[in-house]
Design an enzyme around this catalytic site. Structure first.
Site, short mmCIF file in Angstrom:
data_model
loop_
_atom_site.label_atom_id
_atom_site.label_comp_id
_atom_site.label_asym_id
_atom_site.label_seq_id
_atom_site.Cartn_x
_atom_site.Cartn_y
_atom_site.Cartn_z
N GLU A 1 2.41 33.97 11.54
CA GLU A 1 1.03 34.48 11.57
C GLU A 1 0.42 34.44 12.96
O GLU A 1 -0.62 35.06 13.20
CB GLU A 1 0.16 33.68 10.59
CG GLU A 1 -0.22 32.28 11.02
CD GLU A 1 0.86 31.23 10.76
OE1 GLU A 1 0.58 30.04 10.95
OE2 GLU A 1 1.99 31.61 10.37
N GLY B 1 -0.89 23.86 9.19
CA GLY B 1 -2.06 23.01 9.36
C GLY B 1 -1.59 21.58 9.41
O GLY B 1 -0.57 21.28 10.03
N GLU B 2 -2.26 20.70 8.69
CA GLU B 2 -1.87 19.30 8.63
C GLU B 2 -1.50 18.99 7.18
O GLU B 2 -2.35 19.03 6.29
CB GLU B 2 -3.01 18.41 9.10
CG GLU B 2 -2.55 17.14 9.81
CD GLU B 2 -1.82 16.19 8.88
OE1 GLU B 2 -0.72 15.72 9.22
OE2 GLU B 2 -2.35 15.94 7.78
N SER B 3 -0.24 18.70 6.92
CA SER B 3 0.26 18.65 5.54
C SER B 3 -0.42 17.55 4.71
O SER B 3 -0.73 17.78 3.53
CB SER B 3 1.77 18.47 5.52
OG SER B 3 2.16 17.26 6.16
N ARG C 1 9.32 15.80 8.69
CA ARG C 1 7.97 16.13 9.16
C ARG C 1 7.87 15.90 10.68
O ARG C 1 8.40 14.93 11.20
CB ARG C 1 6.98 15.24 8.41
CG ARG C 1 5.52 15.52 8.63
CD ARG C 1 4.70 14.69 7.63
NE ARG C 1 3.29 14.77 7.91
CZ ARG C 1 2.63 13.88 8.65
NH1 ARG C 1 3.28 12.86 9.17
NH2 ARG C 1 1.34 14.01 8.85
N CYS D 1 5.31 26.15 8.18
CA CYS D 1 5.11 24.86 8.83
C CYS D 1 4.64 23.80 7.82
O CYS D 1 5.43 23.32 7.02
CB CYS D 1 4.17 25.00 10.02
SG CYS D 1 4.20 23.57 11.14
N HIS E 1 5.56 29.68 12.71
CA HIS E 1 4.27 30.30 12.40
C HIS E 1 4.31 31.81 12.67
O HIS E 1 3.85 32.25 13.74
CB HIS E 1 3.17 29.69 13.28
CG HIS E 1 2.82 28.27 12.99
ND1 HIS E 1 1.80 27.91 12.15
CD2 HIS E 1 3.36 27.11 13.43
CE1 HIS E 1 1.70 26.59 12.09
NE2 HIS E 1 2.66 26.08 12.86
N ILE F 1 5.10 24.56 16.13
CA ILE F 1 4.04 23.66 16.60
C ILE F 1 4.04 22.43 15.69
O ILE F 1 3.68 22.51 14.52
CB ILE F 1 2.66 24.33 16.57
CG1 ILE F 1 2.67 25.63 17.39
CG2 ILE F 1 1.59 23.38 17.08
CD1 ILE F 1 1.40 26.44 17.26
N ARG F 2 4.48 21.29 16.23
CA ARG F 2 4.59 20.07 15.43
C ARG F 2 5.31 20.38 14.12
O ARG F 2 4.91 19.93 13.03
CB ARG F 2 3.22 19.46 15.14
CG ARG F 2 2.49 18.96 16.38
CD ARG F 2 1.17 18.31 16.03
NE ARG F 2 1.36 17.15 15.17
CZ ARG F 2 0.40 16.59 14.44
NH1 ARG F 2 -0.82 17.11 14.44
NH2 ARG F 2 0.64 15.52 13.71
#
Length: 210
Positions: free
Chosen positions: A186, A52-54, A113, A84, A184, A139-140
């Site tokens: 998942e 997600g967004e850390s 990051r 991630c 990821h 992804i990022r």
């Protein structure tokens, strides 16, 4: 033969790939449930910190009162797996992070990051993970720039022309009760990383089948 009750594994359900992790865990013969409140931690044998967004997840951990209880449990040996953003949150040291970002800790590593670039720079490759070939989606994503001697490196990006600056970078690690991947699993439908974590949980909590 006595069969132990299946482990109960939570997925931190504040932001990110929550449902995808719940689906992957359900394929691994465990009881999987979303977690949003501190009191729910005591019902678990392990937890997944999703992608997600850390920085957002770290702020929500604090806002929901989960940050300090979860940090203490991980330090005490509670099994945790981060993918991630989860890897970033479980790292002791983060490069290019925000000053107001909170860390759960548990991994004596330094991660960078967004090392793989922006979302449009997403990268896929096959990795050798514990002797098996796993297709990884980044992804990022972060990568690991340094590890202590206590950390086991499980996978690195193959050295190919397509990999660019990511070639040879560490993207999966384990330290005791903590597992993390920069990619990821998942999102691919391949639950082998989740099965690896479930095996960790069974071994660490004594919930193996007997």
């Amino acid at each position: 033969m006595v069969v132990a009750a299946p482990p109960v594994i939570g997925v931190l359900a504040l932001q990110g790939d929550v449902q995808e992790h719940l689906i992957s865990l359900a394929k691994c013969d465990v009881t999987a449930r979303p977690v949003r409140r501190p009191e729910e931690l005591d019902e678990l044998d392990g937890i997944v910190i999703p992608g997600g967004e850390s920085t957002t997840i770290s702020k929500l951990l604090d806002n929901f009162g989960l940050l300090e209880p979860l940090k203490a449990k991980i330090k005490a040996g509670f099994p945790a797996y981060g993918s991630c953003a989860g890897m970033i949150l479980l790292a002791n040291n983060v490069l290019d992070g925000r000053d107001d970002q909170h860390q759960l800790g548990g991994l004596d590593v330094t991660v960078r990051r967004n090392a793989f670039g922006r979302q449009i720079d997403s990268f896929e490759t096959d990795l050798d993970l514990a002797g098996e070939t796993v297709h990884a989606v980044f992804i990022r994503a972060p990568w690991v720039e340094a590890v202590s001697g206590e950390v086991e490196v499980l996978a690195t990006v193959p050295v190919t022309a397509e990999a660019g600056d990511a070639a040879g970078r560490i993207v999966a690690v384990r330290q005791g009760n903590v597992l993390a991947t920069a990619f990821h699993p998942e999102l691919t439908g391949d639950e082998r990383v989740h099965r690896l974590f479930v095996d960790m949980v069974r071994g660490l909590t004594g919930s193996e089948e007997k």
